[in-house]
Motif scaffolding. Sequence first.
Motif, PDB file in Angstrom:
ATOM      1  N   ILE A 127       0.869   8.830   8.260  1.00 44.34           N
ATOM      2  CA  ILE A 127       0.673   8.460   6.857  1.00 44.34           C
ATOM      3  C   ILE A 127       0.588   6.946   6.811  1.00 44.34           C
ATOM      4  O   ILE A 127       1.568   6.268   7.063  1.00 44.34           O
ATOM      5  CB  ILE A 127       1.871   8.905   5.999  1.00 44.34           C
ATOM      6  N   ASN A 128      -0.601   6.446   6.531  1.00 40.84           N
ATOM      7  CA  ASN A 128      -0.768   4.995   6.488  1.00 40.84           C
ATOM      8  C   ASN A 128      -0.872   4.540   5.044  1.00 40.84           C
ATOM      9  O   ASN A 128      -1.950   4.393   4.490  1.00 40.84           O
ATOM     10  CB  ASN A 128      -2.014   4.599   7.278  1.00 40.84           C
ATOM     11  N   VAL A 129       0.281   4.325   4.435  1.00 42.13           N
ATOM     12  CA  VAL A 129       0.334   4.029   3.006  1.00 42.13           C
ATOM     13  C   VAL A 129      -0.506   2.802   2.654  1.00 42.13           C
ATOM     14  O   VAL A 129      -1.217   2.776   1.653  1.00 42.13           O
ATOM     15  CB  VAL A 129       1.796   3.787   2.565  1.00 42.13           C
ATOM     16  N   LEU A 130      -0.428   1.782   3.508  1.00 43.37           N
ATOM     17  CA  LEU A 130      -1.097   0.533   3.172  1.00 43.37           C
ATOM     18  C   LEU A 130      -2.599   0.570   3.471  1.00 43.37           C
ATOM     19  O   LEU A 130      -3.302  -0.402   3.253  1.00 43.37           O
ATOM     20  CB  LEU A 130      -0.441  -0.629   3.924  1.00 43.37           C
TER      21      LEU A 130
ATOM     22  N   PRO B 282       1.407  -8.870  -1.937  1.00 40.92           N
ATOM     23  CA  PRO B 282       0.160  -8.576  -1.242  1.00 40.92           C
ATOM     24  C   PRO B 282      -0.048  -9.470  -0.016  1.00 40.92           C
ATOM     25  O   PRO B 282      -0.623  -9.026   0.980  1.00 40.92           O
ATOM     26  CB  PRO B 282      -0.930  -8.831  -2.292  1.00 40.92           C
ATOM     27  N   TYR B 283       0.456 -10.702  -0.088  1.00 41.41           N
ATOM     28  CA  TYR B 283       0.277 -11.616   1.052  1.00 41.41           C
ATOM     29  C   TYR B 283       0.931 -11.035   2.301  1.00 41.41           C
ATOM     30  O   TYR B 283       0.359 -11.052   3.388  1.00 41.41           O
ATOM     31  CB  TYR B 283       0.884 -12.981   0.713  1.00 41.41           C
ATOM     32  N   VAL B 284       2.137 -10.498   2.146  1.00 42.79           N
ATOM     33  CA  VAL B 284       2.861  -9.967   3.293  1.00 42.79           C
ATOM     34  C   VAL B 284       2.425  -8.534   3.615  1.00 42.79           C
ATOM     35  O   VAL B 284       2.206  -8.187   4.767  1.00 42.79           O
ATOM     36  CB  VAL B 284       4.386  -9.990   3.040  1.00 42.79           C
ATOM     37  N   LEU B 285       2.297  -7.697   2.580  1.00 45.04           N
ATOM     38  CA  LEU B 285       2.090  -6.270   2.838  1.00 45.04           C
ATOM     39  C   LEU B 285       0.651  -5.926   3.207  1.00 45.04           C
ATOM     40  O   LEU B 285       0.414  -5.128   4.128  1.00 45.04           O
ATOM     41  CB  LEU B 285       2.505  -5.455   1.610  1.00 45.04           C
ATOM     42  N   THR B 286      -0.316  -6.455   2.497  1.00 44.33           N
ATOM     43  CA  THR B 286      -1.689  -5.994   2.688  1.00 44.33           C
ATOM     44  C   THR B 286      -2.693  -7.106   2.996  1.00 44.33           C
ATOM     45  O   THR B 286      -3.792  -6.818   3.439  1.00 44.33           O
ATOM     46  CB  THR B 286      -2.204  -5.298   1.416  1.00 44.33           C
ATOM     47  N   GLY B 287      -2.318  -8.347   2.742  1.00 44.68           N
ATOM     48  CA  GLY B 287      -3.286  -9.432   2.895  1.00 44.68           C
ATOM     49  C   GLY B 287      -4.444  -9.271   1.908  1.00 44.68           C
ATOM     50  O   GLY B 287      -5.531  -9.795   2.117  1.00 44.68           O
TER      51      GLY B 287
ATOM     52  N   ASP C 164     -10.776  -5.735  -0.471  1.00 44.58           N
ATOM     53  CA  ASP C 164     -10.115  -6.718  -1.329  1.00 44.58           C
ATOM     54  C   ASP C 164      -9.422  -5.996  -2.476  1.00 44.58           C
ATOM     55  O   ASP C 164      -9.235  -6.545  -3.555  1.00 44.58           O
ATOM     56  CB  ASP C 164     -11.106  -7.767  -1.848  1.00 44.58           C
ATOM     57  N   SER C 165      -9.007  -4.741  -2.240  1.00 41.63           N
ATOM     58  CA  SER C 165      -8.541  -3.924  -3.359  1.00 41.63           C
ATOM     59  C   SER C 165      -7.189  -4.363  -3.912  1.00 41.63           C
ATOM     60  O   SER C 165      -6.890  -4.089  -5.057  1.00 41.63           O
ATOM     61  CB  SER C 165      -8.494  -2.455  -2.965  1.00 41.63           C
ATOM     62  N   THR C 166      -6.349  -5.032  -3.122  1.00 39.72           N
ATOM     63  CA  THR C 166      -5.072  -5.492  -3.671  1.00 39.72           C
ATOM     64  C   THR C 166      -5.029  -7.021  -3.765  1.00 39.72           C
ATOM     65  O   THR C 166      -3.972  -7.626  -3.665  1.00 39.72           O
ATOM     66  CB  THR C 166      -3.875  -5.001  -2.837  1.00 39.72           C
ATOM     67  N   GLU C 167      -6.194  -7.620  -3.939  1.00 38.13           N
ATOM     68  CA  GLU C 167      -6.242  -9.080  -4.023  1.00 38.13           C
ATOM     69  C   GLU C 167      -5.928  -9.514  -5.451  1.00 38.13           C
ATOM     70  O   GLU C 167      -6.710  -9.299  -6.365  1.00 38.13           O
ATOM     71  CB  GLU C 167      -7.605  -9.593  -3.596  1.00 38.13           C
ATOM     72  N   SER C 168      -4.764 -10.118  -5.644  1.00 37.91           N
ATOM     73  CA  SER C 168      -4.364 -10.573  -6.977  1.00 37.91           C
ATOM     74  C   SER C 168      -5.011 -11.922  -7.270  1.00 37.91           C
ATOM     75  O   SER C 168      -5.573 -12.555  -6.376  1.00 37.91           O
ATOM     76  CB  SER C 168      -2.846 -10.704  -7.036  1.00 37.91           C
TER      77      SER C 168
ATOM     78  N   THR D  43      -5.896  -0.257  10.602  1.00 33.78           N
ATOM     79  CA  THR D  43      -6.450  -1.120   9.551  1.00 33.78           C
ATOM     80  C   THR D  43      -5.430  -2.141   9.053  1.00 33.78           C
ATOM     81  O   THR D  43      -5.741  -2.948   8.192  1.00 33.78           O
ATOM     82  CB  THR D  43      -6.932  -0.290   8.350  1.00 33.78           C
ATOM     83  N   THR D  44      -4.194  -2.076   9.583  1.00 35.78           N
ATOM     84  CA  THR D  44      -3.203  -3.107   9.251  1.00 35.78           C
ATOM     85  C   THR D  44      -2.739  -3.834  10.518  1.00 35.78           C
ATOM     86  O   THR D  44      -1.779  -4.588  10.479  1.00 35.78           O
ATOM     87  CB  THR D  44      -1.965  -2.487   8.570  1.00 35.78           C
TER      88      THR D  44
END
Lengths: 325, 442
Positions: free
Chosen positions: A176-179, A261-266, A271-275, B265-266
């Motif tokens: 399960i790859n949540v991120l 987002p910087y730490v968790l997903t970049g 770019d879906s979690t780019e704030s 992907t991470t």
Amino acid sequence: MSADQAIHPPDLDNSPKKRGRSRSGTRSGLERSSARLGWAFASPALLLVAAVTIFPIVFSLIMSFSNVNVTGDGFSLSGFTGHNFSIVFTSDLWQHAIVFTTLYTIVTVIVEIILGTAIALVLERLTASRGWMMALLLLPWAIITVISAQLWSYVYNGVYGVLNVVLSPLNGGHDINVLGGSFSATAAMAVADIWKTTPFVAIIALAGLVMLPGDIVEAARIDGANAWTIFWRVRLPLLRPTLSIAVLFRILQAFGLFDLPYVLTGGGPGDSTESLALLGWKVMFNDLKFGPGAAVAASTAGIVLIACLVFLKVFRSQVGSEETA
Amino acid sequence: MHIRTAVRSNKAMAVIGAAALMLAASACSSGSSSDKTPSASGPAKGTIVWYANQFGPTNTDVRKTLIAAFEKANPAIKVKLQAAPSDSDTFRSTLTTQISGGNSSFDVYDGDVVWPAQFGKAGLALPLNKYFPASYWKTFSPGLVSSLTYQGKIMAAPLFTDNAFLFYRKDLLAKAHLPVPTTWEQLQSEAKTLQQKKLVKYGFAAQFDSYEGLTADFTEFEADAGGATLNSGATKSTIDSPAALKALTFMRGLVSSGVAPSAITTFQEQQSESLFTSGQVAFLRNWTYAYADSDSSASKVQGKVGIANLPTFDGKSGPGYSTTGGWNMYVNPHSKHLAADVAFVKWMTGTAAQKIMGIQGGELPVNAAALASPDVQKANPAYPVAAKNKLAARPSDAAEYAQVSNSIYSNVNAAVSGSSSPKDALGKADKAITTALGSNGL
């Protein structure tokens, strides 16, 4: 600190100084000179505050309307242009970031307010252990976001993560790859955010609850209202000013979303979690485009300002109509 | 009533305060811009600060070994190491803020191979042409020197170069009687076999997170399929091509077929490498130092690691392409110790230091004489393999490279994670790159 501000207002009105002033009506010469002396003593601090808040704001605004060149000796600004803003407003990245940040803010703030109020109601009932529970609750709030985000990344990790270990048997043994998914990554970030900031809302709400006048609740009870009615009809309306403070603080903070987002997903996947803040940072410090980057920051500040003013307006008219009704 | 007025003014303060916070993030120092070129006259002595992040194997600090050797050879100069962020994007933002703010607290800094054009355009590094004789630049390959050059100015000296390799588990391939794969298709099917035989959990790991490393990985797959991201003059996007589509579809297939973990992907370098050193993956695409790491006593697969050139696609002549990576040494334009800086950079890129780099640092020396020396060649089985590598460069000669790369990795990451189709992702990347090259968009 913010909790203090929420508790202070009523105290302030009872302070001897204010009472004294309203009693005398006009200020005496002595008061005026001591006020001048007060300003003189405070001015170095005020100047410092101006230097670290007002100067950057003004400079950043100027930057967002200028052609900016980065050089080894600093920035050179020239001309007056709306080009930076036209670049920003027509950009897909910016439009996406604004939708993402707004939705994220709305969802997390609503959930936090509901959960935080619920927790505050429980805390209010606790007697002996309330101090301990509050200390425990404040732990997530006290941890620096970058650190807690790192801890959450261990939970969410698609290979070793706790969540993967627990849930992958239910998924036929597949990881399960949540991120790794747009929606799940956003939800994962929201959970981490809610975990961290709900206690903050709870403390503010608790402060409001404790300050509610007991006799009104008592009167409602004598009139035969049950606990449910008392909460919805008496306590919640009285609590609303306090909650609005919490909402405001949360909107401001959530809109500046950067560290999670910087730490968790970049910013990913894609770019879906780019704030907005993350986008501004990338434009400024990766692409070294300081004009457009300043425009991203200025646009964010503008939107936040409008959102808060609208919220205040709506809130105030609601409270006003309830008081006249 | 009192409560409300007080609350209201507090809220107004909160709104103003927040606006301040949002904007403060964007403001930095300003200063006048003047084009001065300091001179390196005066004796090379004193203490200089080297701002560098960790490189080479994780369990030793080669930076300290190099400094000790330098100070021994140059007793008049002391070098103080200042640790820099390991993430190159974070490091760059630190450097940008400090250098454009006029900071002279560090003299020499390490920087990515893809920075010279961007730093040259922004004046964040001192052009080195006049401090080093022409003969000095001849000790490196001409291709390397041209990668350091922006509009005739040489922006940095090369510290070490890096290549990508295929790391594989010798023991697993032997158990399953499989050869070392030379094509990507073969790698995928062998990985599947190893997974089905329950010899290993995952088949393949690489760096598919949304960051610079993915641009490097994608550039290899794309070059193997016969494509390139930009045209030869770095003026036009050519990423929306059948070759790139083939490459990206294959990358997505690695994930959807279960050969690569979905968490790839991470993955950045460290996550992919630790999956390999913990014995959970059969094949790994990584940089030179991964050999030293995975063959160390801290690794569960010590002695079982093989290294080969990366595969290519079926029907293409092998080996596959490796992206050129590595790090350079740049000089802070505000440095007050130029003579010492030059001496330090010269020594670090010279034969003695480069031999240390090759033998203890686990990185490919930039100095041809050092690389060719037998004790360096013996020290790491990656070096003879590297000699056969076909190299592909990321399009970093464009000054807008950071934005071009962002357009590549964010869209490729979206496709690999399945949140957009490879075709759509390439279309979006093409549009974003065109915007970047035209300098009129985010």
